[in-house]
Design a protein around this motif. Structure first.
Motif, PDB file in Angstrom:
ATOM      1  N   MET A   5       0.841  -1.199   0.000  1.00 12.07           N
ATOM      2  CA  MET A   5       0.000   0.000   0.000  1.00 12.07           C
ATOM      3  C   MET A   5       0.876   1.249   0.000  1.00 12.07           C
ATOM      4  O   MET A   5       0.573   2.234  -0.691  1.00 12.07           O
ATOM      5  N   GLU A   6       1.978   1.199   0.751  1.00  9.99           N
ATOM      6  CA  GLU A   6       2.899   2.339   0.770  1.00  9.99           C
ATOM      7  C   GLU A   6       3.518   2.543  -0.607  1.00  9.99           C
ATOM      8  O   GLU A   6       3.655   3.672  -1.077  1.00  9.99           O
ATOM      9  N   ASP A   8       2.197   1.665  -3.502  1.00  8.51           N
ATOM     10  CA  ASP A   8       1.151   2.192  -4.386  1.00  8.51           C
ATOM     11  C   ASP A   8       0.925   3.680  -4.128  1.00  8.51           C
ATOM     12  O   ASP A   8       0.765   4.471  -5.065  1.00  8.51           O
ATOM     13  N   THR A   9       0.911   4.058  -2.855  1.00  7.11           N
ATOM     14  CA  THR A   9       0.722   5.464  -2.506  1.00  7.11           C
ATOM     15  C   THR A   9       1.882   6.305  -3.024  1.00  7.11           C
ATOM     16  O   THR A   9       1.677   7.393  -3.589  1.00  7.11           O
ATOM     17  N   SER A  13       1.728   9.212  -5.813  1.00  7.47           N
ATOM     18  CA  SER A  13       2.260  10.554  -5.526  1.00  7.47           C
ATOM     19  C   SER A  13       3.310  10.951  -6.558  1.00  7.47           C
ATOM     20  O   SER A  13       3.351  12.098  -7.008  1.00  7.47           O
TER      21      SER A  13
END
Length: 125
Positions: A5-6, A8-9, A13
């Motif tokens: 998830m990090e 993907d985030t 960004s």
């Protein structure tokens, strides 16, 4: 799972920042092109004429009536007058042009006096 998830985030960004950077570069290129067009002599003169005519219309609005000198006519005639004036100055025809202008002014004055004289003669009968 948090690492995925990090990632993907961070990827989202990063993609957003890249798009913002591209948009910023396009804005800068567009601003440079606009500035280049605005600094051309024709654009500067057009802007000065627009400002002067707007100021004149604001100060002397009654004089710019439909029957008199209008700002639209001024904007139409001024580029032609500048082109003719530039041609006259390039060809060094200033003295002949002044002579022709004086003859035309005398002719117009003579016609106006003649018409005024005819009008007063007709009213006197």
């Amino acid at each position: 799972m948090t690492t995925q998830m990090e990632r993907d985030t961070l990827a989202a960004s990063k993609a957003r920042l890249i798009r913002e950077g591209e948009l910023q570069r396009v804005k800068v290129a567009h601003a440079k092109a606009q500035l280049g067009m605005a600094m051309r002599p024709e654009a500067l003169l057009h802007s000065a004429v627009d400002q002067a005519s707007a100021l004149a219309q604001a100060r002397l609005g009654g004089l710019f009536s439909p029957g008199g000198l209008s700002v639209a006519n001024l904007k139409t005639v001024l580029p032609i007058a500048l082109t003719v004036g530039s041609f006259i100055m390039r060809r060094r025809l200033l003295k002949p042009a002044l002579g022709v202008g004086a003859v035309v002014a005398l002719g117009v004055t003579w016609l106006m006096r003649r018409k005024r004289g005819d009008a007063s003669d007709a009213g006197g009968d």
